[in-house]
Design a protein around this motif. Structure first.
Motif, PDB file in Angstrom:
ATOM      1  N   PHE A  52       0.824  -1.212   0.000  1.00 22.93           N
ATOM      2  CA  PHE A  52       0.000   0.000   0.000  1.00 22.93           C
ATOM      3  C   PHE A  52       0.856   1.258   0.000  1.00 22.93           C
ATOM      4  O   PHE A  52       0.603   2.200  -0.765  1.00 22.93           O
ATOM      5  N   PHE A  53       1.897   1.297   0.846  1.00 25.14           N
ATOM      6  CA  PHE A  53       2.679   2.512   1.001  1.00 25.14           C
ATOM      7  C   PHE A  53       3.917   2.574   0.097  1.00 25.14           C
ATOM      8  O   PHE A  53       4.392   3.665  -0.202  1.00 25.14           O
ATOM      9  N   CYS A  54       4.426   1.430  -0.318  1.00 26.93           N
ATOM     10  CA  CYS A  54       5.713   1.420  -1.020  1.00 26.93           C
ATOM     11  C   CYS A  54       5.631   1.002  -2.483  1.00 26.93           C
ATOM     12  O   CYS A  54       6.584   1.225  -3.228  1.00 26.93           O
ATOM     13  N   MET A  55       4.546   0.362  -2.908  1.00 29.67           N
ATOM     14  CA  MET A  55       4.455  -0.087  -4.292  1.00 29.67           C
ATOM     15  C   MET A  55       3.879   1.028  -5.161  1.00 29.67           C
ATOM     16  O   MET A  55       2.763   1.485  -4.921  1.00 29.67           O
ATOM     17  N   CYS A  56       4.660   1.451  -6.142  1.00 31.02           N
ATOM     18  CA  CYS A  56       4.240   2.572  -6.999  1.00 31.02           C
ATOM     19  C   CYS A  56       3.804   2.127  -8.390  1.00 31.02           C
ATOM     20  O   CYS A  56       3.478   2.953  -9.221  1.00 31.02           O
ATOM     21  N   ARG A  57       3.813   0.833  -8.660  1.00 27.61           N
ATOM     22  CA  ARG A  57       3.422   0.366  -9.983  1.00 27.61           C
ATOM     23  C   ARG A  57       1.961  -0.076  -9.988  1.00 27.61           C
ATOM     24  O   ARG A  57       1.368  -0.311  -8.935  1.00 27.61           O
ATOM     25  N   THR A  58       1.405  -0.205 -11.178  1.00 28.66           N
ATOM     26  CA  THR A  58       0.033  -0.682 -11.335  1.00 28.66           C
ATOM     27  C   THR A  58      -0.028  -2.183 -11.063  1.00 28.66           C
ATOM     28  O   THR A  58       0.806  -2.942 -11.549  1.00 28.66           O
ATOM     29  N   VAL A  59      -1.005  -2.600 -10.288  1.00 34.75           N
ATOM     30  CA  VAL A  59      -1.133  -4.006  -9.896  1.00 34.75           C
ATOM     31  C   VAL A  59      -2.188  -4.683 -10.764  1.00 34.75           C
ATOM     32  O   VAL A  59      -3.262  -4.128 -11.000  1.00 34.75           O
ATOM     33  N   VAL A  60      -1.871  -5.898 -11.243  1.00 38.81           N
ATOM     34  CA  VAL A  60      -2.853  -6.712 -11.969  1.00 38.81           C
ATOM     35  C   VAL A  60      -3.572  -7.567 -10.933  1.00 38.81           C
ATOM     36  O   VAL A  60      -3.092  -8.632 -10.532  1.00 38.81           O
ATOM     37  N   TRP A  61      -4.716  -7.091 -10.483  1.00 42.63           N
ATOM     38  CA  TRP A  61      -5.423  -7.761  -9.386  1.00 42.63           C
ATOM     39  C   TRP A  61      -5.999  -9.096  -9.819  1.00 42.63           C
ATOM     40  O   TRP A  61      -6.228  -9.975  -8.979  1.00 42.63           O
ATOM     41  N   GLU A  62      -6.244  -9.272 -11.116  1.00 44.47           N
ATOM     42  CA  GLU A  62      -6.770 -10.552 -11.587  1.00 44.47           C
ATOM     43  C   GLU A  62      -5.801 -11.695 -11.282  1.00 44.47           C
ATOM     44  O   GLU A  62      -6.222 -12.802 -10.932  1.00 44.47           O
ATOM     45  N   GLY A  63      -4.489 -11.446 -11.401  1.00 39.60           N
ATOM     46  CA  GLY A  63      -3.502 -12.478 -11.132  1.00 39.60           C
ATOM     47  C   GLY A  63      -3.484 -12.885  -9.675  1.00 39.60           C
ATOM     48  O   GLY A  63      -3.438 -14.075  -9.351  1.00 39.60           O
ATOM     49  N   LEU A  64      -3.526 -11.905  -8.762  1.00 44.23           N
ATOM     50  CA  LEU A  64      -3.554 -12.203  -7.332  1.00 44.23           C
ATOM     51  C   LEU A  64      -4.836 -12.919  -6.959  1.00 44.23           C
ATOM     52  O   LEU A  64      -4.830 -13.858  -6.162  1.00 44.23           O
ATOM     53  N   TYR A  65      -5.938 -12.495  -7.546  1.00 44.66           N
ATOM     54  CA  TYR A  65      -7.236 -13.134  -7.289  1.00 44.66           C
ATOM     55  C   TYR A  65      -7.203 -14.598  -7.706  1.00 44.66           C
ATOM     56  O   TYR A  65      -7.651 -15.483  -6.988  1.00 44.66           O
ATOM     57  N   ARG A  66      -6.626 -14.870  -8.899  1.00 44.78           N
ATOM     58  CA  ARG A  66      -6.568 -16.228  -9.425  1.00 44.78           C
ATOM     59  C   ARG A  66      -5.670 -17.115  -8.560  1.00 44.78           C
ATOM     60  O   ARG A  66      -5.992 -18.248  -8.264  1.00 44.78           O
ATOM     61  N   ARG A  67      -4.513 -16.582  -8.120  1.00 45.91           N
ATOM     62  CA  ARG A  67      -3.596 -17.371  -7.290  1.00 45.91           C
ATOM     63  C   ARG A  67      -4.228 -17.728  -5.955  1.00 45.91           C
ATOM     64  O   ARG A  67      -4.133 -18.864  -5.489  1.00 45.91           O
ATOM     65  N   ASN A  68      -4.905 -16.760  -5.317  1.00 41.56           N
ATOM     66  CA  ASN A  68      -5.553 -17.038  -4.041  1.00 41.56           C
ATOM     67  C   ASN A  68      -6.723 -17.999  -4.204  1.00 41.56           C
ATOM     68  O   ASN A  68      -7.005 -18.802  -3.315  1.00 41.56           O
ATOM     69  N   ALA A  69      -7.423 -17.925  -5.333  1.00 43.09           N
ATOM     70  CA  ALA A  69      -8.523 -18.846  -5.598  1.00 43.09           C
ATOM     71  C   ALA A  69      -7.998 -20.276  -5.758  1.00 43.09           C
ATOM     72  O   ALA A  69      -8.613 -21.240  -5.320  1.00 43.09           O
ATOM     73  N   MET A  70      -6.847 -20.433  -6.384  1.00 40.32           N
ATOM     74  CA  MET A  70      -6.270 -21.755  -6.586  1.00 40.32           C
ATOM     75  C   MET A  70      -5.794 -22.368  -5.279  1.00 40.32           C
ATOM     76  O   MET A  70      -5.979 -23.554  -5.028  1.00 40.32           O
ATOM     77  N   THR A  71      -5.215 -21.554  -4.388  1.00 42.92           N
ATOM     78  CA  THR A  71      -4.719 -22.080  -3.113  1.00 42.92           C
ATOM     79  C   THR A  71      -5.826 -22.361  -2.119  1.00 42.92           C
ATOM     80  O   THR A  71      -5.626 -23.097  -1.162  1.00 42.92           O
ATOM     81  N   SER A  72      -7.003 -21.787  -2.346  1.00 48.25           N
ATOM     82  CA  SER A  72      -8.113 -21.976  -1.403  1.00 48.25           C
ATOM     83  C   SER A  72      -9.115 -23.018  -1.884  1.00 48.25           C
ATOM     84  O   SER A  72     -10.209 -23.105  -1.340  1.00 48.25           O
ATOM     85  N   GLN A  73      -8.764 -23.809  -2.906  1.00 44.77           N
ATOM     86  CA  GLN A  73      -9.681 -24.835  -3.389  1.00 44.77           C
ATOM     87  C   GLN A  73      -9.806 -25.940  -2.357  1.00 44.77           C
ATOM     88  O   GLN A  73      -8.823 -26.492  -1.898  1.00 44.77           O
ATOM     89  N   PRO A  74     -11.028 -26.281  -1.924  1.00 46.87           N
ATOM     90  CA  PRO A  74     -11.212 -27.325  -0.910  1.00 46.87           C
ATOM     91  C   PRO A  74     -11.033 -28.716  -1.521  1.00 46.87           C
ATOM     92  O   PRO A  74     -11.261 -28.952  -2.693  1.00 46.87           O
ATOM     93  N   GLY A  75     -10.616 -29.665  -0.674  1.00 47.14           N
ATOM     94  CA  GLY A  75     -10.590 -31.073  -1.062  1.00 47.14           C
ATOM     95  C   GLY A  75      -9.471 -31.466  -1.981  1.00 47.14           C
ATOM     96  O   GLY A  75      -9.547 -32.469  -2.678  1.00 47.14           O
ATOM     97  N   GLU A  76      -8.370 -30.673  -2.051  1.00 50.18           N
ATOM     98  CA  GLU A  76      -7.261 -31.037  -2.924  1.00 50.18           C
ATOM     99  C   GLU A  76      -6.264 -31.895  -2.156  1.00 50.18           C
ATOM    100  O   GLU A  76      -5.936 -31.616  -1.020  1.00 50.18           O
ATOM    101  N   ASP A  77      -5.795 -32.964  -2.769  1.00 51.21           N
ATOM    102  CA  ASP A  77      -4.813 -33.847  -2.165  1.00 51.21           C
ATOM    103  C   ASP A  77      -3.477 -33.621  -2.817  1.00 51.21           C
ATOM    104  O   ASP A  77      -3.362 -33.589  -4.030  1.00 51.21           O
ATOM    105  N   HIS A  78      -2.446 -33.448  -2.004  1.00 55.75           N
ATOM    106  CA  HIS A  78      -1.121 -33.200  -2.547  1.00 55.75           C
ATOM    107  C   HIS A  78      -0.213 -34.357  -2.143  1.00 55.75           C
ATOM    108  O   HIS A  78      -0.300 -34.866  -1.048  1.00 55.75           O
TER     109      HIS A  78
END
Length: 202
Positions: free
Chosen positions: A176-202
């Motif tokens: 928030f205070f130090c990043m001066c570039r434009t953020v692609v929020w779709e990428g962060l949204y997609r990564r968090n959606a992938m890590t929060s998928q229920p029922g995945e076996d690793h």
């Protein structure tokens, strides 16, 4: 025989589709006012007449929108404003003079007391605003997303306490205070959606 093969093929396709995690990013919206394709977290401000990236709110006192490129400076502005008001509060208190009686004391200090009330209320309001924006920055959320969560398309399928953009307090405040570039929020949204998928076996 061909029928049984096609049925078997169809069944296997359905099974495979059910096994694939649904992590696709919500479709980007097209603004109904300026007809531009909005990036995630953007919103059209009817007062300013244009879309704003990572829209927070429209400030009537500054007559400007608060968004991705000036939200940090708005928070710094609130901090400087609060420090100036606290300094004014200190100066006002130091100017209060003693009096022989209550009536004389009120008569001598009536202007300072009115100033004290005005500066005190302004300080309290500014402190609350600063605290709210620091809290929202710490969880990587905007005022618009916080107040209208049920109407925001990419947050409707999230839980009440779930924020797909939250990376932890330290990372959120750093970004928030130090990043001066434009953020692609779709990428962060997609990564968090992938890590929060229920029922995945690793």
């Amino acid at each position: 025989m061909s029928v049984s093969v096609s049925q078997g093929g169809q069944g296997s396709e359905e099974e495979m589709e059910s096994m694939i995690p649904q992590t696709s990013t919500p479709r980007l919206r097209r603004c109904g006012y300026c007809f531009l394709q909005q990036p995630m977290r953007a919103k059209h401000c009817q007062t300013c007449g244009h879309c704003v990236r990572r829209f927070d709110h429209h400030c009537p006192w500054l007559e400007n929108c608060i968004g991705e490129r000036n939200h940090r400076w708005f928070t710094v502005f609130l901090l400087v404003q609060l420090l100036a008001l606290l300094w004014a509060l200190h100066i006002t208190l130091s100017g209060v003079l003693p009096g022989a009686s209550w009536e004389q004391w009120l008569r001598v200090n009536c202007v300072l007391l009115a100033t004290l009330v005005l500066v005190g209320v302004s300080s309290a309001v500014t402190a609350v605003l600063l605290g709210c924006h620091l809290y929202l920055a710490s969880i990587n959320c905007t005022t618009w997303e916080f107040m209208a969560r049920h109407r925001v398309s990419y947050l409707k399928n999230c839980g009440d306490e779930e924020n797909p953009f939250d990376r932890g307090v330290a990372c959120n405040l750093w970004d928030f205070f130090c990043m001066c570039r434009t953020v692609v929020w779709e990428g962060l949204y997609r990564r968090n959606a992938m890590t929060s998928q229920p029922g995945e076996d690793h």
